[in-house]
Write an enzyme that holds these catalytic residues in place. Structure first.
Site, short mmCIF file in Angstrom:
data_model
loop_
_atom_site.label_atom_id
_atom_site.label_comp_id
_atom_site.label_asym_id
_atom_site.label_seq_id
_atom_site.Cartn_x
_atom_site.Cartn_y
_atom_site.Cartn_z
CB ALA A 268 -6.26 4.45 -9.98
CD GLU A 270 -10.87 9.52 -5.66
OE1 GLU A 270 -9.82 8.91 -5.95
OE2 GLU A 270 -11.06 10.06 -4.55
CG ASN A 271 -9.23 12.64 -11.70
OD1 ASN A 271 -8.80 13.28 -10.75
ND2 ASN A 271 -8.47 11.82 -12.42
CG HIS A 303 -10.71 2.10 -4.36
ND1 HIS A 303 -10.76 1.83 -3.01
CD2 HIS A 303 -10.29 3.39 -4.46
CE1 HIS A 303 -10.39 2.90 -2.33
NE2 HIS A 303 -10.09 3.87 -3.19
CD GLU A 304 -9.24 4.84 -7.83
OE1 GLU A 304 -9.75 5.91 -7.45
OE2 GLU A 304 -8.31 4.28 -7.21
CD GLU A 326 -9.36 7.26 -0.60
OE1 GLU A 326 -9.63 6.09 -0.94
OE2 GLU A 326 -9.26 8.19 -1.43
#
Ligand code: B3K
Ligand code: ZN
Length: 880
Positions: A268, A270-271, A303-304, A326
């Site tokens: 995935a 995270e934009n 997480h995102e 990260e």
């Protein structure tokens, strides 16, 4: 062969950008045969740059430049240089507006970086350096700008048009086209840019933040997936609340969007305000997703989302700092998962991954520090070391500072650096400033690669009642790094008396109230600790909770391990003692004659476990899992995989035979009574009964077979269905296996996420996944070379999980993998480079294997026009 060697980029060469971008205005005209991208950048010279007259250099990749204009005046071809990967303009004013028009072909983009098409929709992936495949731009994370994005497309084919931030304008255009304009008020690096256009359905929900703001939550998926959104949406709301409560972080935009796409190189992204997910990491329903998938989705959604602060609001100065966002975000998501379920079980899962795969990376030719000092292709550095070891490094700071000081440190970090692009050093500095602790030696964790080895010895002096523990640390050499300095290691421990009770840990002879668990801080090569007031030689419980990512060597006896397995108050160390015992027993059987006896005490310990209903059942379920082949290989020198496989099978079969009745009882005891739930208790029940089933089928038990067939047919959820399928696939009941696989496929053929599971259950099985079977899977109509999930579920599962088949002594597994890597190198180098990983470990294996593995690598090396991605991995592996 490649004619020129790819360039190495060094952290030590970092320079601030010569130009800054204040605003970006983009217009995308999307068509079936390509897309036109109009970009207008407001640029100015960076006052902090030493290069006062540097030319403007913008990055670009696979772009067709149509025009360039400076402050509205079109430039002649002689005014700029189009170098292919850079657009260079020598003479520019201090402040100016640059407009470029480029033409790109998303429909032909198989690398899945930049703007591409997936199942008929347009989507983007820009981290790390994909934005340069969209338009010319200073593609580096320390250039942060405000983006305004207009998307134009056919209204019928692409009714949904999304980008970051808020939608500020929309309308109709000629020829059945329409447009939407998005504005993101937060300056961001271009790697966080995103665009999606497609025929998608929208699922809506809302969240009220701690300050009372209402946030619109929206998920966009293909219509057939509309019923698979609830779990991700609930996970998102839990994450938003948790980040407010635990880190004081409130969401900042009015809308938060999640999109699911089928073709995606990783999990995935995270934009800002528009997270894009691999379908397999976000879509779930009881019928189609296993418990493991449910948990993975919750963790990835979290997480995102957490990246919105740790990554987006505070971002990385350069890609060497990747672990800044990260490592910290993995730490945050694992704290979240621990809070949502069982902390001990979560820790066991994280440590299993770390010890199996990250330790292997850290001792192989690709070993690198958490903050690498150089790279050729940054995509190769989204590694277990940067993520998982990076997480451990943040966790150690948390352990050293304690939760309150750590929170003060993270508050200070977010406040001090909001809106900035910073370094791992800035993170550590904030932790130091908030707590008053000196972390200068601790910083070595970011610089030195390799897994420290702690050699522990002990002696007991009955006279004065002193138990003395000596701990020596060594950090092995890694490529380019030797003679390492001792690191600052938090080492958590307890001591158990002979009655199994925890002893007070009295470090001074006169200390009155001593705790029963302590965190010792190791900073020197050798430390000696004296524990006073000890009456008899205790059993040490070392490195509790796995307080540091290190290997511990201590001469445990089987007796001590059995003792810890049933007495250690630290659940993690109980599990660990069981693993160490099982490893010891399996290792002693590697290469042993057929019919060698399996340690009876191991069998009795497992008998106790299978029948234990007092202990946390989730922990029991974990303790019953034997160490994986991959872990046993990691622990071995000159690994002979078929021999390791054989020894493990011997133990498994012996346990299954000896415990048959207990396994049947465990199966029955854990049958579902009520409705399906995804709670830790229900997950543990399913895990226990599926483990029992798997073990029974390993010994071809008839009763087990009947249970598996009926479970497969009657299950109302994918965990049980998959549990039964997997058990049958791994049994010798060939007809049942075939029938089960066919029926399963026919029931789920229209669901790509389930078909991926169907592929991998076969590819990972030494019964159903021998090389000829794998070749057949590649010919299957549902297989698709353009879809990374399919490639991972067949080729990745074979080489990464079906280890005995992959390491066939005839070398066929290695040749097969080399063929697939070469085939993918042109179309998707990122995926090709990932697939090479199992071969990179060639030096770990016995010569009969390492030779052919090396030859396979050399064959890849000699391929014409090798990508930079694969070049780096293969060359480093051969050199290391
Ligand atoms: N930041 C992305 C990873 C991007 C990988 C680019 N090759 C997902 C994540 O870690 O959240
Ligand atoms: Zn991340």
């Amino acid at each position: 062969m490649r004619t020129s060697q790819p360039q190495t980029i060094y952290l030590s060469d970092y320079k601030v950008p010569a130009y800054l971008v204040d605003t970006v205005e983009l217009t995308f005209e999307l068509f079936e045969d390509g897309a036109r991208v109009h970009s207008t950048l407001e640029l100015r010279r960076n006052p902090e740059s030493a290069e006062a007259s540097a030319p403007l250099e913008l990055d670009g990749d696979s772009l067709k430049l149509e025009s360039v204009a400076l402050d509205g005046a079109k430039l002649a071809a002689s005014d700029y240089e189009d170098r292919g990967d850079q657009l260079v303009i020598r003479s520019v004013p201090d402040r100016f507006r640059l407009t470029t028009v480029t033409w790109i072909e998303p429909q032909n983009n198989t690398r899945l970086e930049g703007l591409y098409k997936s199942s008929g929709m347009f989507c983007t992936q820009c981290e790390a350096e994909g934005f340069r495949c969209i338009t010319y731009f200073p593609d580096r994370p320390d250039v942060m700008a405000r983006f305004r994005t207009r998307i134009e497309a056919s209204k019928e084919a692409y009714p949904i048009l999304l980008s970051n931030g808020n939608d500020v304008e929309k309308g109709e255009l000629e020829n059945g086209r329409h447009f939407v304009t998005w504005e993101d008020p937060f300056p961001k690096p271009c790697y966080l840019f995103a665009l999606v256009a497609g025929d998608l359905v929208e699922k809506r929900d809302s969240f009220t933040t701690c300050s009372g703001r209402d946030i619109d939550l929206r998920m966009y998926v293909e219509p057939r997936n509309a019923r698979k959104c609830d779990h991700a949406m609930d996970s998102l709301k839990r994450s938003m609340r948790w980040d407010e409560e635990v880190y004081g972080r409130e969401y900042d935009l009015d809308i938060f969007m999640i999109v699911a796409v089928d073709d995606f190189n990783m999990g995935a992204m995270e934009n800002k305000g528009l997270n894009i997910f691999n379908s397999s990491c976000v879509l779930a329903s009881q019928e189609t997703a296993t418990d493991i998938a449910f948990q993975r989705i919750e963790a990835i959604v979290a997480h995102e989302y957490f990246h919105n602060w740790s990554g987006n609001r505070v971002t990385c100065r350069d890609w060497f700092q990747l672990s800044l966002k990260e490592g910290f975000t993995v730490f945050r998501d694992s704290q979240f998962s621990a809070d949502m379920g069982s902390p001990t079980v979560k820790r066991i899962e994280d440590v299993t991954l770390l010890r199996t795969a990250q330790f292997a990376e850290d001792s192989g030719p690709m070993a690198h520090p958490v903050r690498p000092a150089s790279y050729m292709e940054i995509t190769n550095f989204y590694t277990l070391t940067v993520y998982e070891k990076g997480e451990e490094v943040v966790r150690m700071i948390h352990t050293l500072l304690g939760p309150d000081m750590f929170r003060k440190g993270s508050d200070l970090y977010f406040e001090r650096h909001d809106g900035q692009a910073v370094t791992t050093d800035d993170f550590v500095k904030a932790m130091e400033d908030a707590s008053g602790r000196d972390l200068s030696q601790f910083r070595l964790w970011y610089e030195q690669a390799g897994t420290p080895v702690l050699t522990v010895s002990d002696e007991f002096d009955a006279g004065p009642g002193i138990y003395r523990l000596t701990i020596e640390q060594n950090i092995p050499d890694t490529p380019g790094q030797t003679n390492k300095k001792p690191q600052h290691i938090p080492f958590s421990l307890g001591l158990l008396g002979q009655d199994g009770q925890p002893l007070p840990l009295q470090l001074e002879a006169d200390a009155s109230e001593a705790p029963t668990e302590r965190v010792l801080e190791l900073t020197e090569a050798v430390h000696t600790f004296d524990f006073h007031g000890v009456e008899a030689k205790p059993v040490p419980s070392l490195l509790r909770h796995f307080s540091a990512p290190v290997r511990v060597r201590y001469p445990w006896t089987r007796e001590q391990l059995l003792f810890l397995m049933s007495h250690d108050p630290d659940g993690f160390n109980r599990w660990d003692a069981g693993q160490r015992l099982a490893v010891d027993v399996i290792q002693s059987l590697v290469g042993a004659a057929d019919g060698s006896e399996v340690e009876p005490r191991l069998v009795e310990a497992y008998r106790k476990l299978v029948s234990d209903t007092d202990l946390d059942q989730a922990l029991v379920a974990k303790m019953l899992q034997l160490p994986s082949e991959a872990y046993l290989i990691e622990l071995a020198e000159n690994a002979d995989v078929p021999a390791i496989h054989q020894a493990r099978e011997t133990v498994l079969k012996c346990l299954a035979h000896a415990l048959r009745n207990e396994l049947l009882a465990c199966y029955q005891r854990n049958l579902e009574t009520g409705a399906y739930e995804v709670t830790p208790e229900a997950i543990a029940r399913r895990s226990l009964r599926n483990t029992a089933l798997a073990w029974l089928l390993v010994i071809n038990d008839e009763k087990g077979r009947t249970l598996a067939v009926s479970q497969l047919n009657q299950a109302d959820n994918m965990t049980d269905r998959m549990g039964a399928l997997q058990a049958l696939v791994n049994s010798d009941y060939e007809d049942d296996r075939r029938q089960a696989l066919d029926e399963f496929y026919n029931s789920f053929r229209d669901d790509p996420q389930v078909v991926e599971q169907w592929f991998s259950v076969q590819a990972a099985s030494d019964r159903a996944g021998q090389l000829p079977d794998i070749r057949k899977l590649l010919e299957h109509p549902a297989f698709d070379w353009k879809n990374p999930n399919k490639i991972r579920s067949v080729v990745g599962a074979f080489a990464g999980q079906n280890l005995a088949a992959f390491h066939n002594p005839d070398g066929s597994g290695y040749d097969f993998l080399a063929d697939q890597v070469c085939r993918l190198d042109d179309s998707n180098p990122q995926i090709a480079a990932r697939l090479v990983t199992p071969l990179t470990r060639w030096q770990k294996f016995a010569p009969a294997y390492s030779g052919p593995m090396k030859s396979a690598l050399e064959r890849i090396r000699d391929k014409d026009g090798l990508s930079r991605d694969v070049y780096e991995v293969v060359h480093k592996s051969l050199a290391g």
